[in-house]
Write an enzyme that holds these catalytic residues in place. Structure first.
Site, PDB file in Angstrom:
ATOM      1  N   CYS A   1       8.454   3.372  10.109  1.00 25.63           N
ATOM      2  CA  CYS A   1       7.808   2.146  10.608  1.00 25.63           C
ATOM      3  C   CYS A   1       7.669   1.122   9.478  1.00 25.63           C
ATOM      4  O   CYS A   1       6.632   0.451   9.365  1.00 25.63           O
ATOM      5  CB  CYS A   1       6.440   2.431  11.224  1.00 25.63           C
TER       6      CYS A   1
ATOM      7  N   GLN B   1      -3.340   5.354   4.720  1.00 26.67           N
ATOM      8  CA  GLN B   1      -2.791   6.396   3.835  1.00 26.67           C
ATOM      9  C   GLN B   1      -3.683   6.711   2.643  1.00 26.67           C
ATOM     10  O   GLN B   1      -3.307   7.523   1.801  1.00 26.67           O
ATOM     11  CB  GLN B   1      -1.395   5.991   3.325  1.00 26.67           C
TER      12      GLN B   1
ATOM     13  N   HIS C   1       3.533  -1.094   6.568  1.00 28.41           N
ATOM     14  CA  HIS C   1       3.844  -0.404   7.830  1.00 28.41           C
ATOM     15  C   HIS C   1       3.892  -1.493   8.920  1.00 28.41           C
ATOM     16  O   HIS C   1       3.180  -2.489   8.836  1.00 28.41           O
ATOM     17  CB  HIS C   1       2.696   0.576   8.101  1.00 28.41           C
TER      18      HIS C   1
ATOM     19  N   ASP D   1      -5.250  -2.067   4.735  1.00 32.03           N
ATOM     20  CA  ASP D   1      -4.800  -0.972   5.585  1.00 32.03           C
ATOM     21  C   ASP D   1      -4.980   0.309   4.777  1.00 32.03           C
ATOM     22  O   ASP D   1      -4.212   0.585   3.850  1.00 32.03           O
ATOM     23  CB  ASP D   1      -3.323  -1.208   5.948  1.00 32.03           C
TER      24      ASP D   1
ATOM     25  N   LYS E   1      -5.515  10.822  10.525  1.00 24.27           N
ATOM     26  CA  LYS E   1      -4.907  11.030   9.204  1.00 24.27           C
ATOM     27  C   LYS E   1      -5.931  11.577   8.213  1.00 24.27           C
ATOM     28  O   LYS E   1      -5.663  11.712   7.027  1.00 24.27           O
ATOM     29  CB  LYS E   1      -4.313   9.719   8.688  1.00 24.27           C
TER      30      LYS E   1
HETATM   31  N1  PMP Z   1      -0.527   1.892   8.150  1.00 28.78           N
HETATM   32  C1  PMP Z   1       0.030   2.857   7.436  1.00 28.78           C
HETATM   33  C2  PMP Z   1       0.236   2.643   5.969  1.00 28.78           C
HETATM   34  C3  PMP Z   1       0.434   4.039   8.055  1.00 28.78           C
HETATM   35  O1  PMP Z   1       1.014   4.995   7.335  1.00 28.78           O
HETATM   36  C4  PMP Z   1       0.195   4.209   9.437  1.00 28.78           C
HETATM   37  C5  PMP Z   1       0.597   5.482  10.163  1.00 28.78           C
HETATM   38  N2  PMP Z   1       1.859   5.971   9.863  1.00 28.78           N
HETATM   39  C6  PMP Z   1      -0.399   3.169  10.140  1.00 28.78           C
HETATM   40  C7  PMP Z   1      -0.764   2.037   9.467  1.00 28.78           C
HETATM   41  C8  PMP Z   1      -0.654   3.254  11.607  1.00 28.78           C
HETATM   42  O2  PMP Z   1      -1.577   4.243  11.913  1.00 28.78           O
HETATM   43  P1  PMP Z   1      -1.854   4.608  13.442  1.00 28.78           P
HETATM   44  O3  PMP Z   1      -0.526   4.981  14.031  1.00 28.78           O
HETATM   45  O4  PMP Z   1      -2.811   5.738  13.368  1.00 28.78           O
HETATM   46  O5  PMP Z   1      -2.410   3.387  14.068  1.00 28.78           O
END
Ligand code: PMP
Length: 411
Positions: free
Chosen positions: A366, A203, A123, A200, A226
């Site tokens: 993203c 997910q 991401h 990270d 999440k």
């Molecule tokens: N890493 C991953 C794998 C994600 O899916 C996401 C959210 N889509 C993020 C980071 C970022 O999370 P946040 O927008 O809550 O900071």
């Protein structure tokens, strides 16, 4: 399962609303999860009974708020089996946690000619902070690529990992491919080269049990929203000895021990990283979300979501002209299915699904370098949670077929 599902669904008031006159089918859990009554009530109760600023004042409300805020830190630590509460830093989100590591720890340990190793499935929030760090320090940012089956290429990882690698940063579960990477193995191999390991877990945290000590990772980041909690609260786990040497990157109230006109001395970790009034209500909500997940049980959540995906994927694969991204093996998709329908723009597919009450994401998620690797600009993405049912999976496949038929008729 049906009984437990019905009880669970009642906890989520939003699930009973309608969208475009149809019952809501929410399948964008990878973007954000829905919030159960138990979390909403805990937050409301906090504001109604104990609202005060934390770490300030000697009066009853302030003490209650501080105690509640610090008790959640213990709860978070236990949830991911961190060695102690001091290894838990509250942040705003996964994004802020990853930026904190890259800016504070990254600047401390990465020098010119060092390498930062991430993967092509990251991401943007686990990519751009490292890209910026590489630019600042003139280090090299390298990417582990995918196998033909669109999983992480561990051979490529072994090839690119070397004595110049200072940091390895990897998503535990990809927000597009749905694959879960072998973090324990990655951490072991990285540590053999004396590299630090960042995970990270945005997910994965709501979908499987995480044990940071067993995985032996140096840092792990995730977001409250999440995992059934509110937005605006995130977590950074860091090994205590690393948090200890990291400098703060935000300055102000709450993070200092004392201040003179010319100098300031920081509190110890984690408080030195929490400048200003924190998201106290968010922390309270996060604690309630953890209680909820623990009561349901992470093994049950994992098993239920597996059952859902095993129902969904084979049916979806049957739809003519539908391409699923990620591994061929159903078992490797953890709650996330990205796909495209031939000759249809993903936004049109998602808009069509919305007309039927089905909420899914369409776009690059993203993860633009991953999209480039997959040879697409965007995909549709359905992502599920334990509060979805087998009937929901059938309804989703039916809705995809309806949308396809509608556009086939139009063309
Ligand atoms: N890493 C991953 C794998 C994600 O899916 C996401 C959210 N889509 C993020 C980071 C970022 O999370 P946040 O927008 O809550 O900071």
């Amino acid at each position: 399962m049906a009984n437990k599902f019905e009880t669970i669904a009642k906890d989520f008031p939003i699930l009973s609303r309608r969208v475009n006159s149809e019952p809501l089918l929410y399948l964008d859990n990878a973007a954000t999860s829905q919030t159960p009554n138990q979390v909403l009530e805990r937050i409301s109760d906090f504001y109604q009974t104990s609202n005060a600023n934390v770490h300030r004042g000697v009066y009853t409300l302030a003490n209650e708020a501080t105690e509640a805020y610090e008790q959640v830190r213990e709860k978070v630590a236990a949830f991911i089996h961190a060695p102690n509460a001091k290894s838990i830093v509250y942040t705003r989100s996964t994004t802020e946690s990853l930026n904190l590591i890259a800016s504070s720890f990254g600047d401390l340990v990465v020098n010119q000619d060092d390498e930062i190793l991430i993967t092509i499935m990251e991401h943007h929030s686990n990519l751009i902070p490292w890209q910026q760090l590489a630019k600042r320090t003139h280090a090299k940012l390298r990417y582990v690529m995918l196998t033909d089956d669109q999983t992480l290429d561990l051979q490529d990882f072994r090839k690119k990992l070397n004595e110049h690698t200072k940091i390895v940063s990897v998503a535990q579960t990809s927000n597009v491919l749905g694959v879960t990477n072998p973090i324990k193995l990655i951490a072991k191999l990285a540590h053999e080269k004396h590299a630090y390991v960042v995970v990270d877990a945005a997910q994965s945290v709501a979908h499987q049990k995480i044990d940071v000590q067993d995985l032996n990772v140096d840092f792990l980041a995730f977001s409250g929203h999440k995992m059934l909690g509110p937005t605006g609260i995130g977590v950074l786990f860091g090994k205590p000895e690393l948090l200890k040497v990291m400098p703060p990157i935000q300055f102000g109230g709450e993070m200092i021990e004392n201040v003179t006109q010319t100098q300031a001395k920081w509190q110890q970790a984690p408080w030195k990283f929490e400048a200003g009034t924190p998201n106290i209500g968010g922390v309270i909500g996060l604690g309630a979300a953890i209680d909820y997940l623990k009561a349901i049980g992470m093994p049950w959540i994992e098993a239920t979501e597996r059952e859902l995906i095993e129902r969904l994927l084979p049916e979806l694969e049957q739809v003519a002209g539908l391409t699923i991204y990620g591994p061929q093996n159903v078992v490797q998709h953890n709650g996330i299915v990205a796909f495209n329908l031939k000759n249809l723009h993903p936004h049109d597919v998602a808009t069509g699904l919305d007309m039927l009450g089905v909420e899914v994401r369409a776009g690059h998620h993203c993860a633009q370098p991953l999209m480039t690797t997959l040879g697409v600009e965007a995909t549709v993405r359905a992502s599920l949670s334990f509060y979805n049912s087998l009937t929901d999976m059938d309804r989703f496949v039916y809705a995809v077929k309806m949308v396809k038929e509608f556009f086939d008729r139009e063309s």
